[in-house]
Design a protein around this motif. Structure first.
Motif, PDB file in Angstrom:
ATOM      1  N   LEU A  92      30.146  28.029  29.453  1.00  0.00           N
ATOM      2  CA  LEU A  92      30.100  26.708  30.080  1.00  0.00           C
ATOM      3  C   LEU A  92      28.856  25.936  29.665  1.00  0.00           C
ATOM      4  O   LEU A  92      28.894  24.704  29.536  1.00  0.00           O
ATOM      5  CB  LEU A  92      30.153  26.854  31.607  1.00  0.00           C
ATOM      6  CG  LEU A  92      31.471  27.381  32.175  1.00  0.00           C
ATOM      7  CD1 LEU A  92      31.424  27.416  33.691  1.00  0.00           C
ATOM      8  CD2 LEU A  92      32.643  26.538  31.716  1.00  0.00           C
ATOM      9  N   LYS A  93      27.744  26.626  29.445  1.00  0.00           N
ATOM     10  CA  LYS A  93      26.546  25.950  28.928  1.00  0.00           C
ATOM     11  C   LYS A  93      26.808  25.341  27.558  1.00  0.00           C
ATOM     12  O   LYS A  93      26.411  24.204  27.272  1.00  0.00           O
ATOM     13  CB  LYS A  93      25.381  26.950  28.833  1.00  0.00           C
ATOM     14  CG  LYS A  93      24.655  27.217  30.129  1.00  0.00           C
ATOM     15  CD  LYS A  93      23.462  28.127  29.879  1.00  0.00           C
ATOM     16  CE  LYS A  93      22.661  28.359  31.144  1.00  0.00           C
ATOM     17  NZ  LYS A  93      21.488  29.240  30.894  1.00  0.00           N
ATOM     18  N   LEU A 111      38.781  30.371  26.769  1.00  0.00           N
ATOM     19  CA  LEU A 111      38.865  30.512  28.225  1.00  0.00           C
ATOM     20  C   LEU A 111      40.314  30.516  28.698  1.00  0.00           C
ATOM     21  O   LEU A 111      40.691  31.308  29.571  1.00  0.00           O
ATOM     22  CB  LEU A 111      38.093  29.371  28.898  1.00  0.00           C
ATOM     23  CG  LEU A 111      36.565  29.443  28.845  1.00  0.00           C
ATOM     24  CD1 LEU A 111      35.950  28.188  29.437  1.00  0.00           C
ATOM     25  CD2 LEU A 111      36.050  30.682  29.572  1.00  0.00           C
ATOM     26  N   LEU A 112      41.136  29.648  28.125  1.00  0.00           N
ATOM     27  CA  LEU A 112      42.540  29.595  28.538  1.00  0.00           C
ATOM     28  C   LEU A 112      43.264  30.893  28.190  1.00  0.00           C
ATOM     29  O   LEU A 112      44.044  31.416  29.004  1.00  0.00           O
ATOM     30  CB  LEU A 112      43.227  28.405  27.867  1.00  0.00           C
ATOM     31  CG  LEU A 112      44.709  28.210  28.209  1.00  0.00           C
ATOM     32  CD1 LEU A 112      44.887  27.979  29.708  1.00  0.00           C
ATOM     33  CD2 LEU A 112      45.300  27.056  27.421  1.00  0.00           C
ATOM     34  N   GLN A 135      36.920  32.755  39.798  1.00  0.00           N
ATOM     35  CA  GLN A 135      35.881  32.497  40.793  1.00  0.00           C
ATOM     36  C   GLN A 135      34.512  32.309  40.149  1.00  0.00           C
ATOM     37  O   GLN A 135      33.733  31.445  40.555  1.00  0.00           O
ATOM     38  CB  GLN A 135      35.837  33.629  41.813  1.00  0.00           C
ATOM     39  CG  GLN A 135      34.997  33.276  43.038  1.00  0.00           C
ATOM     40  CD  GLN A 135      35.133  34.309  44.137  1.00  0.00           C
ATOM     41  OE1 GLN A 135      34.677  35.428  43.988  1.00  0.00           O
ATOM     42  NE2 GLN A 135      35.744  33.924  45.244  1.00  0.00           N
ATOM     43  N   HIS A 136      34.227  33.105  39.116  1.00  0.00           N
ATOM     44  CA  HIS A 136      32.950  32.914  38.422  1.00  0.00           C
ATOM     45  C   HIS A 136      32.884  31.548  37.740  1.00  0.00           C
ATOM     46  O   HIS A 136      31.822  30.909  37.721  1.00  0.00           O
ATOM     47  CB  HIS A 136      32.741  34.022  37.394  1.00  0.00           C
ATOM     48  CG  HIS A 136      32.417  35.352  38.003  1.00  0.00           C
ATOM     49  ND1 HIS A 136      31.427  35.513  38.950  1.00  0.00           N
ATOM     50  CD2 HIS A 136      32.943  36.588  37.802  1.00  0.00           C
ATOM     51  CE1 HIS A 136      31.357  36.787  39.307  1.00  0.00           C
ATOM     52  NE2 HIS A 136      32.266  37.458  38.624  1.00  0.00           N
ATOM     53  N   LEU A 137      33.999  31.091  37.196  1.00  0.00           N
ATOM     54  CA  LEU A 137      34.012  29.767  36.577  1.00  0.00           C
ATOM     55  C   LEU A 137      33.797  28.673  37.617  1.00  0.00           C
ATOM     56  O   LEU A 137      33.072  27.699  37.374  1.00  0.00           O
ATOM     57  CB  LEU A 137      35.338  29.544  35.850  1.00  0.00           C
ATOM     58  CG  LEU A 137      35.562  30.331  34.560  1.00  0.00           C
ATOM     59  CD1 LEU A 137      36.972  30.115  34.037  1.00  0.00           C
ATOM     60  CD2 LEU A 137      34.549  29.947  33.493  1.00  0.00           C
ATOM     61  N   ASN A 167      30.342  25.837  38.317  1.00  0.00           N
ATOM     62  CA  ASN A 167      30.601  24.395  38.256  1.00  0.00           C
ATOM     63  C   ASN A 167      31.505  24.001  37.093  1.00  0.00           C
ATOM     64  O   ASN A 167      31.307  22.969  36.445  1.00  0.00           O
ATOM     65  CB  ASN A 167      29.284  23.604  38.168  1.00  0.00           C
ATOM     66  CG  ASN A 167      28.516  23.616  39.470  1.00  0.00           C
ATOM     67  OD1 ASN A 167      29.105  23.680  40.546  1.00  0.00           O
ATOM     68  ND2 ASN A 167      27.207  23.588  39.384  1.00  0.00           N
ATOM     69  N   CYS A 168      32.529  24.812  36.846  1.00  0.00           N
ATOM     70  CA  CYS A 168      33.465  24.479  35.777  1.00  0.00           C
ATOM     71  C   CYS A 168      34.309  23.254  36.125  1.00  0.00           C
ATOM     72  O   CYS A 168      34.625  22.438  35.244  1.00  0.00           O
ATOM     73  CB  CYS A 168      34.375  25.673  35.483  1.00  0.00           C
ATOM     74  SG  CYS A 168      35.506  25.433  34.121  1.00  0.00           S
ATOM     75  N   ILE A 169      34.676  23.093  37.405  1.00  0.00           N
ATOM     76  CA  ILE A 169      35.533  21.972  37.804  1.00  0.00           C
ATOM     77  C   ILE A 169      34.843  20.627  37.561  1.00  0.00           C
ATOM     78  O   ILE A 169      35.407  19.752  36.883  1.00  0.00           O
ATOM     79  CB  ILE A 169      35.979  22.135  39.266  1.00  0.00           C
ATOM     80  CG1 ILE A 169      36.916  23.344  39.399  1.00  0.00           C
ATOM     81  CG2 ILE A 169      36.654  20.871  39.782  1.00  0.00           C
ATOM     82  CD1 ILE A 169      37.357  23.650  40.811  1.00  0.00           C
TER      83      ILE A 169
END
Length: 737
Positions: A424-425, A481-482, A501-503, A507-509
């Protein structure tokens, strides 16, 4: 032999001779890879890369380059080159001197990762070439493909699969311990490795079908891939900015641009002629769009172009022929246990006057049509039952039915947080809406040259390279990721929930919503590529002179399929994170995602519109009656394109889930279930109450017991003390307790 026979024999002999010489040459290169001199190793690695790229200097066409690249890659794998490259890659990863030198450098460039880039390029070419099947593959190549797939997926590399080694590189880079790692190449290789070992969407569909057959479930009502491919894109509703712009043009007396092409009620499967344009304007307007509209002038591409893959040349047909689309809704409806409970509670209240809690079996006192309805609901529900408990299968069944994702899940469940935060970073750093910050990670280490450009042409070329570099990183991360989410969900629902849950906690959303909070049409139609520099065109044909005008014009493609692919992947990830999660759906409402998602409907591509409409559907009942009233065309599109759930009143806001939400309580309850699953499935030091008891006397006596080395010295003393000197009351065994 006849003259023709002699010619055939000479031809076979020459082929054998060439094959032997090629293997001997590759063997010499393999030996030279083991020298201690770093420069000599790099020179040999470049020679192997030249072979993997198809010895392009000796080829005349692009087809020849691709042919010899495929031939050489299988030869390199057969000679064991991949294993040798893996050892060199491990050495480079553990090279603390290079890492510390890169950390101290104020600016990192291409020169700091030369060896790594050469190694990763060879490995990527090998993985991608062997992964792709062709009709003219030799039998030995097909055998090699299966062997390579098993090799990559098995824990042969320091007890871990190859993909986890690449994940280690990603986390090391994001923790600033190795800022010189070429992340674009690492992510591409990681994505293709996961795609090869676990399988793509078609393999996922086959695994679903086989799993349902094994559990004696009826076949799937439809193939989701085929349904989406058959969909037709709908014209998007007009935004406030576009309507105001059209009105201003009319007032000035100018001829307005061609308005939006729209379909009646956004119907995907109507029988109107798709080639006939309707010049009526769309009156739909979102009041929130005015505040969060697209900056600048609206792109002409927003108007009336439907994005579809390039079709084959159509056959000649009479001009009066019309295309007939199938009637009805594209998806078969589904149902959950909760829907059955809610239906029965409502029926009991209506006909009897009291409820029975969570009882879904008792139908006493209810009319016959209610019996039939419940029976239908249960049949649909039974068709989608999934295995959710480890103890329902024996150990042998678990091993027998283990899916490819299980090995990856078992290896990485202990600490998946770092991997997902790192991805995500990187996604945040590569997003076009992100602004450069001093504390953000530098993803341009493997694209910036040692000397910065000094001319306008060089600056334009570097700018295109940087944008293309970021787009490829977004594409690789979104696809990776998908793939992981879909494979983990198929393997076990709690593995999927762990990653999800980790995503969410990372703050993935909001990150994905921030990605879409841009002029999405400009992103889809970006032209950050230079065709004449694409491989193998650039090494076979003569290079034309590059000018600032040619770079600014870009390629001839109207849309960038790479960016469209990334957008669809991110929308699908967002759907998977929020589906059936009330607290996460409310996050979409809190972050005001509706106007952002509605602007994404401008992209007239059926699959992308489908997943945007899915995200809008799950939050419509929380957006208020006024929003639904002013967005009736969007509501109609949701009804026509998205799958329905029986008893689902998404369009009215009367659902029992429309209640105050407690994000922390819901996620904590889910976390507790996940931890129980992990302890049952993966924890070797299990609690005694979960350890199965072996009641078979023959099995217990046949077990090997590890004894200390000095036991045989004191064995006779142990017998005397523990057996012979202890009085045994054998009569007690005959007495009843």
């Amino acid at each position: 032999l006849s003259e023709e026979g002699e010619k055939d024999a000479d031809k076979v002999l020459r082929k054998l001779t060439v094959h032997v010489e090629q293997r001997a040459y590759v063997m010499r290169l393999l030996d030279a890879l083991e020298v201690t001199d770093r420069d000599k190793r790099l020179k040999v690695a470049r020679a192997i890369l030249y072979l993997a790229q198809g010895v392009f200097d000796e080829c005349d066409t692009d087809v020849d380059v691709l042919h010899w690249s495929r031939h050489n890659v299988f030869l390199l794998y057969d000679m064991g080159i991949f294993t040798a490259l893996l050892e060199l890659l491990s050495m480079e990863i553990d090279n603390s001197q290079a890492c510390s030198s890169a950390v101290r450098k104020p600016a990192i460039s291409l020169a700091d990762s030369t060896e790594l880039r050469v190694l990763l390029s060879i490995m990527y070419l090998m993985v991608e070439t062997i992964r792709v099947q062709t009709e003219d593959d030799r039998p030995e190549w097909r055998t090699a493909r299966e062997a390579f797939k098993n090799e990559l997926g098995s824990p042969l590399y320091n007890g871990e699969p190859f993909a986890l080694l690449l994940f280690t590189m990603v986390t090391k880079f994001c923790s600033m311990n190795a800022p010189h790692f070429p992340m674009k190449k690492v992510l591409l290789l990681l994505w293709k490795t996961i795609l090869f070992t676990l399988g793509g969407f078609e393999e996922l569909q086959e695994l679903k079908v086989r799993g349902r057959e094994r559990l004696n479930l009826p076949p799937l009502p439809e193939d989701s891939i085929k349904v989406v491919r058959a969909m037709r894109a709908a014209s998007p509703p007009a935004s406030a900015m576009e309507l105001i712009e059209q009105q201003q043009q009319q007032k000035r007396g100018r001829r307005s641009r061609r308005p939006l092409v729209k379909q009646d009620s956004l119907d995907t499967y109507n029988e109107r002629d798709p080639f006939k344009n309707d010049d009526a304007r769309d009156e739909e307007e979102d009041p929130e769009d005015a505040d969060s509209g697209i900056e600048g002038e609206v792109d002409p591409l927003d108007r009336d172009v439907i994005i579809q893959p390039p079709p084959p040349p159509p056959p000649l047909r009479p001009p009066t022929e019309r295309i007939n689309f199938p009637k009805g809704l594209p998806w078969a409806p589904k149902v959950r246990e909760k829907d059955i409970e809610h239906f029965l509670e409502t029926s009991r209240n209506k006909f009897i006057g009291f409820t029975l809690g969570n009882d879904t079996e008792t139908l006493v006192g209810l009319p016959r049509p209610i019996h039939e309805s419940v029976k239908t609901l249960k049949q649909v529900r039974r068709a989608h039952v999934r295995q959710t408990h480890l103890f329902t299968l024996t150990a042998k069944q678990i091993v027998k039915h283990q899916l490819p994702a299980e090995a990856h899940g078992a290896s990485s469940y202990c600490n998946p947080v770092l991997c997902q935060i790192a991805l995500l970073k990187l996604l945040l750093a590569a997003a076009p809406t992100s602004k450069a910050k001093t504390d953000s990670i530098n993803i341009l280490a493997d694209v910036l040259p040692e000397e910065m450009p000094i001319t306008v042409l060089q600056s334009m070329k570097l700018g295109i390279d940087v944008n293309r570099h970021k787009e490829i990183i977004v594409k690789a991360i979104s696809a990776l990721l998908l793939l992981l989410l879909k494979h983990f969900k198929l393997n076990h629902i709690y593995q999927f929930e762990i990653v999800s849950q980790h995503l969410v906690f990372a703050n993935c959303i909001p990150l994905i919503l921030k990605f879409f909070n841009q002029n999405i049409m400009s992103y889809i139609s970006a032209k950050n590529s230079i065709c004449v520099l694409d491989f193998p065109h650039c090494v076979v044909h003569e290079m034309p002179e590059l000018t600032a005008e040619s770079l600014e014009a870009g390629d001839s493609n109207q849309f960038c399929w790479r960016n469209l692919f990334s957008c669809i992947n991110l929308l699908r990830i967002l759907n998977k994170l929020t589906k059936w999660k009330h607290s996460r759906t409310m996050m979409l409402v809190v972050f005001k995602s509706a106007p952002i998602l509605k602007r994404a409907l401008k992209v007239k591509q059926a699959m992308m519109q489908l997943y945007v409409l899915k995200l809008l559907k799950i939050q419509t009942k929380y957006l208020g009656r006024q929003w639904r009233k002013s967005n009736m065309k969007t509501m109609s599109a949701i009804y026509q394109k998205v799958r329905h759930r029986l008893n689902d009143d998404w369009a009215y806001g009367n659902d029992i889930d429309a209640r105050p939400w407690d994000f922390q309580a819901e996620e904590c309850a889910l976390r507790e279930s996940i931890e129980k699953f992990n302890s049952r499935r993966y924890d070797k030091n299990q609690n005694g109450e979960f350890t199965p008891v072996d009641n078979c006397l023959q099995s217990v006596l046949g077990q090997r017991v590890e004894l200390p080395e000095d036991f045989h010295y004191s064995y006779e003393m142990w017998l005397e003390r523990e057996v012979f000197s202890q009085p045994i009351q054998w009569e007690g065994l005959l007495q009843k307790p």
